[in-house]
Design a protein around this motif. Structure first.
Motif, PDB file in Angstrom:
ATOM      1  N   UNK A 218      43.553  44.614  48.727  1.00 54.10           N
ATOM      2  CA  UNK A 218      43.780  44.885  46.765  1.00 54.10           C
ATOM      3  C   UNK A 218      42.448  44.030  46.858  1.00 54.10           C
ATOM      4  N   UNK A 219      41.832  44.263  45.861  1.00 55.61           N
ATOM      5  CA  UNK A 219      40.660  43.980  45.076  1.00 55.61           C
ATOM      6  C   UNK A 219      40.979  43.238  43.697  1.00 55.61           C
ATOM      7  N   UNK A 220      41.085  41.680  43.067  1.00 59.50           N
ATOM      8  CA  UNK A 220      41.714  41.847  42.047  1.00 59.50           C
ATOM      9  C   UNK A 220      41.030  41.237  41.333  1.00 59.50           C
ATOM     10  N   UNK A 221      39.697  42.109  41.353  1.00 64.42           N
ATOM     11  CA  UNK A 221      39.288  42.010  40.127  1.00 64.42           C
ATOM     12  C   UNK A 221      38.486  43.138  39.709  1.00 64.42           C
ATOM     13  N   UNK A 222      39.446  44.174  39.817  1.00 66.73           N
ATOM     14  CA  UNK A 222      39.088  45.556  39.962  1.00 66.73           C
ATOM     15  C   UNK A 222      39.194  45.913  37.822  1.00 66.73           C
ATOM     16  N   UNK A 223      39.747  45.187  37.887  1.00 68.37           N
ATOM     17  CA  UNK A 223      40.423  45.711  35.837  1.00 68.37           C
ATOM     18  C   UNK A 223      38.864  45.308  35.584  1.00 68.37           C
ATOM     19  N   UNK A 224      38.776  44.502  35.482  1.00 67.76           N
ATOM     20  CA  UNK A 224      37.460  42.971  35.235  1.00 67.76           C
ATOM     21  C   UNK A 224      36.101  44.333  35.022  1.00 67.76           C
ATOM     22  N   UNK A 225      35.945  44.532  37.045  1.00 64.93           N
ATOM     23  CA  UNK A 225      34.421  45.395  37.024  1.00 64.93           C
ATOM     24  C   UNK A 225      34.295  46.575  36.471  1.00 64.93           C
TER      25      UNK A 225
END
Length: 251
Positions: A218-225
């Motif tokens: 799981x990539x925790x910065x997905x929304x920001x990126x």
């Protein structure tokens, strides 16, 4: 130098000893100290933030340190079900710091000690035509021991399925943000990076190699990126950035 070598050895994943063994050895050692002025514990490191996160279920010293770096904000975008999102949910290209700068994004050094408190704010309404988007990233100081620290925390996350992969996500995020020495210089000018390694190439190589052959999960910065990538592809921010850079860079 001995203290630095000992600290480095204590953080190596292959050197970890179960906490209950350390506690037993520690208690036996303390009993041999004559005329102790006060009681001390194995987790008494003189760090208030660390004391709040000490848990009797910690596996070892590296796990305790990993607990120290976990996000403080319960409302942070990464919180939630660990199995909810697997990276990548959908493919997108995350631009580097230089690409974001060309798109008019302003980098700002975040405040506080939470290294995961990354924010991308895009102007709304009429202001979106004249104001720059802001990418707020907490300051990171890079020393000689930064790479082994990150590598061992990431390796610990890779080996233990019960531990959330926050450091892996952070390493992947910084790897995508930094592709060259120019990206390092840009983040240094914004006070986001304090590079004590020497050259920008060394800092760039650190992040470009930190997540090789690593499973992100799981990539925790997905929304920001994703928000930053979508903004970078818009034509108007690039046009305004070019106008400011080429014609209004000075009085």
């Amino acid at each position: 130098m001995k203290l630095l070598a000992i600290r480095h050895g204590l953080l190596l994943l292959e050197n970890q000893i179960p906490f209950f063994v350390l506690e037993k050895l520690f208690s036996l050692t303390i009993e041999c100290i004559p005329d102790r002025s006060h009681d001390v514990s194995l987790t008494d490191f003189g760090n208030d933030n660390l004391k709040k996160k000490v848990n009797t279920s910690d596996y070892h010293v590296l796990h305790l340190l990993h607990q120290c770096y976990l996000p403080n904000d319960e409302s942070w975008e990464g919180k939630g079900d660990e199995d909810e999102i697997e990276f990548p949910k959908k493919k997108f290209r995350f631009p580097s710091a230089s690409d974001l700068d060309l798109a008019g994004v302003k980098f700002v050094a975040g405040t506080g000690e939470d290294m995961f408190n990354v924010k991308f704010d895009k102007p709304q309404g009429l202001s979106r035509w004249f104001h720059r988007a802001r990418f707020e990233i907490p300051t990171l100081s890079i020393y000689d021991d930064t790479e082994p620290l990150l590598r061992n925390l990431i390796a610990f996350e890779q080996c233990c399925l019960a531990v959330p992969r926050y450091m892996t996500s952070y390493g992947f995020f910084m790897d995508k943000l930094i592709n060259s020495a120019e990206d390092v210089k840009l983040l240094e000018n914004a006070e986001i990076l304090h590079n004590y390694l020497g050259t920008g190439e060394e800092a760039s190589d650190l992040f470009n190699n930190i997540c090789k052959e690593v499973v992100v999960g799981r990539f925790y910065f997905e929304k920001t990126c994703e928000a930053a990538g979508n903004h970078c592809r818009e034509l108007w921010p690039r046009f305004m950035a070019s106008l400011r850079r080429d014609h209004f860079a000075n009085p």
